[in-house]
Design an enzyme around this catalytic site. Structure first.
Site, PDB file in Angstrom:
ATOM      1  N   GLU A 237       0.833  -1.214   0.000  1.00  0.00           N
ATOM      2  CA  GLU A 237       0.000   0.000   0.000  1.00  0.00           C
ATOM      3  C   GLU A 237       0.860   1.253   0.000  1.00  0.00           C
ATOM      4  O   GLU A 237       0.620   2.193  -0.759  1.00  0.00           O
ATOM      5  CB  GLU A 237      -0.920  -0.009   1.225  1.00  0.00           C
ATOM      6  CG  GLU A 237      -1.820   1.200   1.325  1.00  0.00           C
ATOM      7  CD  GLU A 237      -2.734   1.287   0.128  1.00  0.00           C
ATOM      8  OE1 GLU A 237      -2.556   2.228  -0.678  1.00  0.00           O
ATOM      9  OE2 GLU A 237      -3.601   0.418  -0.026  1.00  0.00           O
ATOM     10  N   ASP A 241       0.940   4.078  -3.066  1.00  0.00           N
ATOM     11  CA  ASP A 241       0.550   5.476  -2.856  1.00  0.00           C
ATOM     12  C   ASP A 241       1.672   6.435  -3.258  1.00  0.00           C
ATOM     13  O   ASP A 241       1.467   7.374  -4.030  1.00  0.00           O
ATOM     14  CB  ASP A 241       0.184   5.708  -1.385  1.00  0.00           C
ATOM     15  CG  ASP A 241      -1.070   4.975  -0.955  1.00  0.00           C
ATOM     16  OD1 ASP A 241      -1.874   4.602  -1.831  1.00  0.00           O
ATOM     17  OD2 ASP A 241      -1.247   4.763   0.268  1.00  0.00           O
ATOM     18  N   SER A 435      -7.251   1.745  -3.959  1.00  0.00           N
ATOM     19  CA  SER A 435      -6.067   2.333  -3.324  1.00  0.00           C
ATOM     20  C   SER A 435      -5.227   3.129  -4.309  1.00  0.00           C
ATOM     21  O   SER A 435      -4.528   4.051  -3.921  1.00  0.00           O
ATOM     22  CB  SER A 435      -5.174   1.225  -2.754  1.00  0.00           C
ATOM     23  OG  SER A 435      -5.559   0.883  -1.460  1.00  0.00           O
ATOM     24  N   ILE A 479     -18.370   6.627 -17.704  1.00  0.00           N
ATOM     25  CA  ILE A 479     -18.252   5.173 -17.777  1.00  0.00           C
ATOM     26  C   ILE A 479     -19.665   4.604 -17.655  1.00  0.00           C
ATOM     27  O   ILE A 479     -20.350   4.849 -16.655  1.00  0.00           O
ATOM     28  CB  ILE A 479     -17.344   4.620 -16.662  1.00  0.00           C
ATOM     29  CG1 ILE A 479     -15.983   5.328 -16.689  1.00  0.00           C
ATOM     30  CG2 ILE A 479     -17.181   3.113 -16.805  1.00  0.00           C
ATOM     31  CD1 ILE A 479     -15.222   5.185 -17.983  1.00  0.00           C
TER      32      ILE A 479
END
Length: 516
Positions: A237, A241, A435, A479
């Site tokens: 993670e 990021d 994320s 979308i």
């Protein structure tokens, strides 16, 4: 009649941890910490604020009053606790003390429990009370209970790392404006575990031939940058990021706040980031949990911290979840992820992006991998429909037909099969999940703020301006294919991809930036 010594603290009830093994009471001499959140000195109405406030002006107008801070300090000190810090702007008082004094002050019991992969920690059940003199002053007491509050919302692709895109290629496919790199901006990143190595970052950006950004690790509540050496851990993670933001907005400085994965740690990290100097343009949050896994007091305290951010000109970007319209819950009901569901957060949903960089998109649909994750989205059961969404066509919540805040607001590439090439713990990998979308949008806002000359705060008011059900908003590519379970994509806003994915150059005009 003797007045009560304690009064119940609204919204503080903690549910019992299912399947937890109770090991016994916490050692009465063990040191326990808590964050006490106070009321504002005056109500914050963002709609009538008019302009972004400096941190000092915000504290003077909307922080905790000196009288309230002094009262809390006196009452809790008399209860045998030690006040270790106060912050008027974010209305927080940090306290510590032996378990016996902490449990007595807030009328609760603490037990050591063992719970699955989370290991051993202190936990409580039921509600809290506060000393009667603090009845109208204290709005939340966070801490005491150390159960993990959130999960990292990333997915690693199972195949070899030859697939996917580099983050800057995703930015190109979304038309991020040329001539911008986030110079002069700061992006805050919230992490509740894991860590990074400088060697990984140096090698990663060198491999992309992108200038290495300035990245600073900051510890909150005793946590620190602590890489585990496992790409499948929270290290994945952290790398995702930092590397997404750094590859897309290398000119922006990043401050990475590491905090314990508790409601206390999460709030303290966000509040520290929001009220920091220099003020960040965005806060990127890729951690969350189903709304019902939070106490109402913790949800309210976090939402108020995000409102602080908006008043200070900061946009908080939150991943909307990776487990479809149920958010991974097993109660057969639909749930949205918090903190993405806060009306003061820019909730970031996920798509599957197929294209050829730099500019050819061949297809883009809702991210929904059979058995492998799907974008979070739906209708909140904790927050009402915010003003900016009233005309967007947010449906009634699937299952019970009630109204609420619609999630997400925006979207971006999240399918691990079309994910982001990342270097973590010395290994190349392809990552996806929502994320990746929170840092993607944080980096875009840094680039747009570079030309606009200011941050955007509650950017929703501009993104949703003139919105109508079924209408495509300026600055977005809609979308319209796919679903996340109970909800399907459609023209205009929907509970899978929000307003759509960014057209960065068009958004530059929407948000008042210069032409590219």
């Amino acid at each position: 009649m003797t007045p009560p010594q304690w009064v119940s603290l609204a919204g503080s009830v903690r549910s019992e941890l299912v399947s937890a093994e109770v090991l016994g009471p916490v050692d009465p001499d063990a040191t326990i910490t808590a964050t006490v959140v106070l009321r504002r000195r005056s109500e914050l109405d963002l709609a009538s604020l008019g302009e972004t406030l400096s941190a000092a002006d915000f504290a003077d107008q909307y922080g905790a009053s000196d009288d309230d801070l002094n009262l809390v300090r006196t009452v809790l000190t008399d209860a045998g606790l030690t006040v270790t810090d106060t912050h008027a702007g974010s209305r927080r008082v940090a306290v510590r003390g032996p378990a016996r004094a902490m449990t007595a002050a807030f009328q609760t019991e603490l037990n050591r429990v063992r719970h699955g992969e989370s290991g051993e920690f202190a936990a409580r059940t039921g509600g809290l009370q506060v000393p009667a003199p603090l009845e109208d002053v204290v709005v939340a007491v966070l801490g005491l209970d150390e159960r993990p509050q959130a999960r990292a919302l990333f997915r690693m692709h199972a195949e070899a790392a030859g697939q996917g895109y580099s983050p800057d290629q995703v930015g190109e496919l979304y038309g991020f404006p040329a001539g911008t790199d986030g110079t002069g901006q700061t992006v805050a990143v919230i992490e509740l575990g894991g860590g990074f190595t400088t060697a990984d970052l140096t090698n990663y950006f060198a491999g992309l031939k992108i200038p290495e950004p300035k990245i600073t690790a900051t510890g909150v509540d005793g946590a620190k940058n602590a890489p585990a050496g496992d790409p499948n851990s929270a290290d994945g993670e952290v790398a995702l990021d930092i590397e997404v933001i750094g590859a897309i907005a290398p000119g922006a400085a990043q401050i990475v706040y590491f905090a314990p994965n508790t409601d206390q740690g999460f709030l303290d990290a966000v509040s520290t980031a929001v009220h920091a100097t220099p003020t960040p343009v965005a806060v990127s949050i890729s951690w969350g949990g189903s709304e019902d896994q939070w106490t109402p007091q913790a949800r309210a305290a976090m939402d108020q911290a995000f409102a602080d951010a908006a008043a200070l000109g900061v946009t908080v970007c939150c991943a909307s979840g990776d487990n479809g319209s149920t958010d991974g819950s097993t109660d057969s009901a639909q749930h949205v992820d918090f903190p993405a569901s806060s009306p003061h957060a820019l909730a970031c949903g996920g798509t599957r992006l197929d294209g050829t960089p730099p500019s050819t998109v061949t297809a883009e649909t809702v991210w929904n991998t059979n058995g492998g994750g799907s974008t979070g989205g739906g209708v909140s059961d904790a927050f009402p429909v915010p003003p900016f969404q009233t005309a967007a066509g947010v449906p009634a919540r699937a299952g019970d037909g009630k109204a609420g805040r619609g999630v997400p607001d925006v979207a971006g590439n999240a399918d691990p099969a079309t994910g982001y090439r990342i270097l973590v713990d010395g290994k190349q990998a392809v990552f996806g999940g929502t994320s990746a979308v929170a840092p993607l949008w944080s980096a875009l806002l840094a680039r747009l703020a570079q030309t606009a000359g200011h941050g955007f705060g509650l950017v929703h008011t501009k993104l949703y301006a003139g919105v109508a059900a079924g209408k495509v908003q300026p600055g977005f590519r809609d979308i319209t294919q796919g679903s996340n379970g109970a909800y399907s994509a459609a023209a205009g806003w929907d509970a899978c991809t929000g307003l759509g994915v960014p057209d960065g150059t068009a958004l530059q005009q929407v948000l008042g930036g210069k032409k590219a």
